[in-house]
Design a protein around this motif. Sequence first.
Motif, PDB file in Angstrom:
ATOM      1  N   TYR A 283       0.862  -1.174   0.000  1.00 17.65           N
ATOM      2  CA  TYR A 283       0.000   0.000   0.000  1.00 17.65           C
ATOM      3  C   TYR A 283       0.903   1.229   0.000  1.00 17.65           C
ATOM      4  CZ  TYR A 283      -4.164  -2.721   1.338  1.00 17.65           C
ATOM      5  OH  TYR A 283      -5.210  -3.602   1.364  1.00 17.65           O
ATOM      6  N   ALA A 284       0.611   2.181  -0.879  1.00 16.71           N
ATOM      7  CA  ALA A 284       1.394   3.417  -0.913  1.00 16.71           C
ATOM      8  C   ALA A 284       0.868   4.385   0.141  1.00 16.71           C
ATOM      9  CB  ALA A 284       1.318   4.053  -2.298  1.00 16.71           C
ATOM     10  N   HIS A 285       1.776   4.959   0.912  1.00 19.05           N
ATOM     11  CA  HIS A 285       1.400   5.945   1.934  1.00 19.05           C
ATOM     12  C   HIS A 285       1.214   7.297   1.255  1.00 19.05           C
ATOM     13  CE1 HIS A 285       1.133   7.742   5.913  1.00 19.05           C
ATOM     14  NE2 HIS A 285       2.007   8.677   5.526  1.00 19.05           N
ATOM     15  N   ASN A 286      -0.039   7.750   1.198  1.00 13.06           N
ATOM     16  CA  ASN A 286      -0.352   8.993   0.502  1.00 13.06           C
ATOM     17  C   ASN A 286       0.114  10.195   1.338  1.00 13.06           C
ATOM     18  OD1 ASN A 286      -3.405  10.174  -1.145  1.00 13.06           O
ATOM     19  ND2 ASN A 286      -1.302  10.854  -1.289  1.00 13.06           N
ATOM     20  N   ASN A 287       1.106  10.915   0.829  1.00 13.31           N
ATOM     21  CA  ASN A 287       1.656  12.041   1.576  1.00 13.31           C
ATOM     22  C   ASN A 287       0.887  13.343   1.353  1.00 13.31           C
ATOM     23  OD1 ASN A 287       3.889  10.662   2.790  1.00 13.31           O
ATOM     24  ND2 ASN A 287       4.848  10.593   0.769  1.00 13.31           N
ATOM     25  N   GLY A 288      -0.068  13.334   0.413  1.00 13.67           N
ATOM     26  CA  GLY A 288      -0.845  14.533   0.170  1.00 13.67           C
ATOM     27  C   GLY A 288      -2.280  14.380   0.638  1.00 13.67           C
ATOM     28  N   HIS A 289      -3.042  15.488   0.557  1.00 13.77           N
ATOM     29  CA  HIS A 289      -4.457  15.498   0.915  1.00 13.77           C
ATOM     30  C   HIS A 289      -4.698  14.985   2.341  1.00 13.77           C
ATOM     31  CE1 HIS A 289      -5.866  16.605  -3.098  1.00 13.77           C
ATOM     32  NE2 HIS A 289      -4.961  15.760  -3.575  1.00 13.77           N
ATOM     33  N   SER A 290      -3.864  15.443   3.247  1.00 14.10           N
ATOM     34  CA  SER A 290      -4.013  14.991   4.634  1.00 14.10           C
ATOM     35  C   SER A 290      -5.336  15.425   5.245  1.00 14.10           C
ATOM     36  CB  SER A 290      -2.858  15.527   5.488  1.00 14.10           C
ATOM     37  OG  SER A 290      -2.840  16.942   5.468  1.00 14.10           O
ATOM     38  N   GLU A 291      -5.933  16.519   4.714  1.00 19.53           N
ATOM     39  CA  GLU A 291      -7.197  16.999   5.287  1.00 19.53           C
ATOM     40  C   GLU A 291      -8.322  15.990   5.048  1.00 19.53           C
ATOM     41  OE1 GLU A 291      -7.139  18.246   1.042  1.00 19.53           O
ATOM     42  OE2 GLU A 291      -5.692  18.236   2.699  1.00 19.53           O
ATOM     43  N   ILE A 292      -8.315  15.340   3.880  1.00 20.42           N
ATOM     44  CA  ILE A 292      -9.353  14.329   3.612  1.00 20.42           C
ATOM     45  C   ILE A 292      -9.132  13.116   4.509  1.00 20.42           C
ATOM     46  CG2 ILE A 292     -10.414  12.850   1.869  1.00 20.42           C
ATOM     47  CD1 ILE A 292      -9.510  14.783  -0.266  1.00 20.42           C
ATOM     48  N   ARG A 293      -7.876  12.693   4.611  1.00 18.15           N
ATOM     49  CA  ARG A 293      -7.564  11.543   5.455  1.00 18.15           C
ATOM     50  C   ARG A 293      -7.939  11.821   6.908  1.00 18.15           C
ATOM     51  NH1 ARG A 293      -2.531  10.710   4.086  1.00 18.15           N
ATOM     52  NH2 ARG A 293      -1.667  12.127   5.645  1.00 18.15           N
ATOM     53  N   ASP A 294      -7.612  13.001   7.404  1.00 20.33           N
ATOM     54  CA  ASP A 294      -7.923  13.334   8.796  1.00 20.33           C
ATOM     55  C   ASP A 294      -9.434  13.370   9.029  1.00 20.33           C
ATOM     56  OD1 ASP A 294      -5.237  13.516   9.241  1.00 20.33           O
ATOM     57  OD2 ASP A 294      -5.159  15.717   9.149  1.00 20.33           O
ATOM     58  N   TYR A 315      -6.375   9.925  -5.785  1.00 19.54           N
ATOM     59  CA  TYR A 315      -5.955  10.033  -7.171  1.00 19.54           C
ATOM     60  C   TYR A 315      -6.476  11.382  -7.704  1.00 19.54           C
ATOM     61  CZ  TYR A 315      -5.220   5.023  -6.534  1.00 19.54           C
ATOM     62  OH  TYR A 315      -4.810   3.799  -6.062  1.00 19.54           O
ATOM     63  N   GLU A 316      -5.595  12.355  -7.697  1.00 19.62           N
ATOM     64  CA  GLU A 316      -5.994  13.722  -8.011  1.00 19.62           C
ATOM     65  C   GLU A 316      -6.554  13.845  -9.423  1.00 19.62           C
ATOM     66  OE1 GLU A 316      -6.978  17.415  -7.479  1.00 19.62           O
ATOM     67  OE2 GLU A 316      -5.875  16.414  -5.855  1.00 19.62           O
ATOM     68  N   ALA A 317      -5.896  13.221 -10.376  1.00 22.81           N
ATOM     69  CA  ALA A 317      -6.327  13.366 -11.773  1.00 22.81           C
ATOM     70  C   ALA A 317      -7.731  12.790 -11.977  1.00 22.81           C
ATOM     71  CB  ALA A 317      -5.336  12.670 -12.706  1.00 22.81           C
ATOM     72  N   GLU A 318      -8.016  11.694 -11.350  1.00 24.47           N
ATOM     73  CA  GLU A 318      -9.316  11.045 -11.499  1.00 24.47           C
ATOM     74  C   GLU A 318     -10.352  11.550 -10.504  1.00 24.47           C
ATOM     75  OE1 GLU A 318      -6.483   9.514 -11.092  1.00 24.47           O
ATOM     76  OE2 GLU A 318      -6.100   8.265 -12.868  1.00 24.47           O
ATOM     77  N   LYS A 319      -9.924  12.422  -9.590  1.00 30.51           N
ATOM     78  CA  LYS A 319     -10.803  12.905  -8.522  1.00 30.51           C
ATOM     79  C   LYS A 319     -11.439  11.724  -7.771  1.00 30.51           C
ATOM     80  CE  LYS A 319     -10.266  17.304  -8.946  1.00 30.51           C
ATOM     81  NZ  LYS A 319      -9.679  18.102  -7.851  1.00 30.51           N
ATOM     82  N   LEU A 320     -10.568  10.809  -7.389  1.00 32.68           N
ATOM     83  CA  LEU A 320     -11.033   9.566  -6.746  1.00 32.68           C
ATOM     84  C   LEU A 320     -10.286   9.329  -5.447  1.00 32.68           C
ATOM     85  CD1 LEU A 320     -12.665   6.863  -6.873  1.00 32.68           C
ATOM     86  CD2 LEU A 320     -10.682   5.902  -8.086  1.00 32.68           C
ATOM     87  N   VAL A 321     -11.000   8.931  -4.402  1.00 31.05           N
ATOM     88  CA  VAL A 321     -10.411   8.557  -3.113  1.00 31.05           C
ATOM     89  C   VAL A 321     -10.768   7.094  -2.849  1.00 31.05           C
ATOM     90  CG1 VAL A 321     -10.403   8.943  -0.623  1.00 31.05           C
ATOM     91  CG2 VAL A 321     -10.596  10.888  -2.191  1.00 31.05           C
ATOM     92  N   THR A 322      -9.767   6.298  -2.538  1.00 30.82           N
ATOM     93  CA  THR A 322     -10.024   4.882  -2.212  1.00 30.82           C
ATOM     94  C   THR A 322      -9.474   4.574  -0.819  1.00 30.82           C
ATOM     95  OG1 THR A 322      -7.931   4.066  -3.140  1.00 30.82           O
ATOM     96  CG2 THR A 322      -9.819   4.254  -4.643  1.00 30.82           C
ATOM     97  N   PHE A 323     -10.119   3.672  -0.141  1.00 27.89           N
ATOM     98  CA  PHE A 323      -9.627   3.208   1.165  1.00 27.89           C
ATOM     99  C   PHE A 323     -10.311   1.892   1.524  1.00 27.89           C
ATOM    100  CE2 PHE A 323     -13.251   5.974   1.896  1.00 27.89           C
ATOM    101  CZ  PHE A 323     -14.022   5.295   2.822  1.00 27.89           C
ATOM    102  N   ASP A 324      -9.645   1.132   2.378  1.00 28.53           N
ATOM    103  CA  ASP A 324     -10.202  -0.122   2.891  1.00 28.53           C
ATOM    104  C   ASP A 324     -10.783   0.132   4.274  1.00 28.53           C
ATOM    105  OD1 ASP A 324      -9.069  -1.096   0.638  1.00 28.53           O
ATOM    106  OD2 ASP A 324      -7.861  -2.642   1.602  1.00 28.53           O
ATOM    107  N   LYS A 347     -18.470  16.315   3.168  1.00 26.23           N
ATOM    108  CA  LYS A 347     -17.354  17.205   3.515  1.00 26.23           C
ATOM    109  C   LYS A 347     -16.479  17.519   2.301  1.00 26.23           C
ATOM    110  CE  LYS A 347     -16.505  17.201   8.388  1.00 26.23           C
ATOM    111  NZ  LYS A 347     -15.431  17.447   9.370  1.00 26.23           N
ATOM    112  N   HIS A 348     -16.328  16.543   1.418  1.00 28.43           N
ATOM    113  CA  HIS A 348     -15.468  16.727   0.246  1.00 28.43           C
ATOM    114  C   HIS A 348     -16.191  16.229  -1.000  1.00 28.43           C
ATOM    115  CE1 HIS A 348     -11.983  17.702   2.822  1.00 28.43           C
ATOM    116  NE2 HIS A 348     -12.437  16.750   3.624  1.00 28.43           N
ATOM    117  N   PRO A 349     -17.178  16.971  -1.440  1.00 32.04           N
ATOM    118  CA  PRO A 349     -18.006  16.501  -2.552  1.00 32.04           C
ATOM    119  C   PRO A 349     -17.307  16.531  -3.913  1.00 32.04           C
ATOM    120  CG  PRO A 349     -18.633  18.738  -1.915  1.00 32.04           C
ATOM    121  CD  PRO A 349     -17.638  18.262  -0.900  1.00 32.04           C
ATOM    122  N   GLU A 350     -16.143  17.147  -3.978  1.00 30.72           N
ATOM    123  CA  GLU A 350     -15.445  17.231  -5.258  1.00 30.72           C
ATOM    124  C   GLU A 350     -14.802  15.905  -5.678  1.00 30.72           C
ATOM    125  OE1 GLU A 350     -12.393  18.529  -2.121  1.00 30.72           O
ATOM    126  OE2 GLU A 350     -14.567  18.567  -2.432  1.00 30.72           O
TER     127      GLU A 350
END
Length: 363
Positions: A283-294, A315-324, A347-350
């Motif tokens: 699993y890659a540790h996403n270093n960006g978008h910490s506000e969504i993760r938090d 995934y910024e280009a696809e405007k997609l967030v994935t998580f388990d 909270k993050h409708p985009e």
Amino acid sequence: MTRQEKIVKTSIIGIVVNLILVAFKAVVGIATNSIAITLDAVNNLTDALSSIITIIGAKLAGKAPDKDHPYGYGRIEYFSSVIIAAIVLWAGITALMESWPKIFNPDVTNYTTVSLIIVAVAVVVKFVLGQYVKRVGEDINSQALVASGSDAFFDAILSLSTLVAAIISIFFHISLEGILGVIISIVIIKASIDMLRETLDSMIGARVDSELSQKIKASIREVPGVYGAYDLSLHNYGPEEMQGSVHIEVDDDLSALDIHKLSRQIALKIYEEFSIALTIGIYAHNNGHSEIRDDLYEIASKYDEVLEIHAFMVYEAEKLVTFDIIVDFDADREAVKGKILKEIKDKHPEFNYAMIDDFDVSD
């Protein structure tokens, strides 16, 4: 000694001791017309047979892997345990059928001092034998030996109750043979069912032991560069053969060579410490978008049913967030996941969200 040699040696000792006890108890039971002592002798005979089956199972399970069975024959030990449980169950049912009528039509027993001494000695012998066999079984992770040792220890308790009943019969002229025989048979039946259930759990695929799971994950997290260990899954191919897989979370800018070195280091570490062959996923540790993760972690923390969230990625280009997500088996899983998904979307409708349903199989 190898594990197989220890199983064989311990089983042979059990066979010899049990056959000696069978001979003595059978003679005493027939001579005193005691159904309880006679049933005890039969039980010792099934113990000896169980030891023979344990030896055969250990020998067959020790065969080297081949083309048709690349993971070896270790699971044969479980089949031998099932056979042992079936034998013990048969002995218990037979004993119950023979003992029940004795409650209403008790036989006259004629205990002698010699017979009582033999029963007393048998109690001590079975207790020592049971402790020895069980200890060896636990040391080498042999389910069959542990069950055999526990059964022997239980036999000692039952023989002790037979001795007490004999003393009561001598001094108070009250026959407890039938009642005692029924109690013994019920205990034997219960023990066999417990043994069968435990073995079938291993064959079907029981939940990973929580303590072992935590130790493996803690060991993985000790490796520099690993943020977390998730999705641990272990597969049992016998008491000595275990394989599995795990995902580790690492920086998202590592090269393929870095990941290769890290995964090999972890695989070797776990094999040396636990003798378990692990396949490592990433699993890659996403270093960006910490506000969504938090925000996601804060939302999930409101639900006690949520055990863990991991594999977070944006995934910024696809405007997609994935998580388990791991939700407790006893919870209304779909309802909990739906609420969390709705809150994070609000909270993050985009972004669009892909929630991957994971399962709590090891913690």
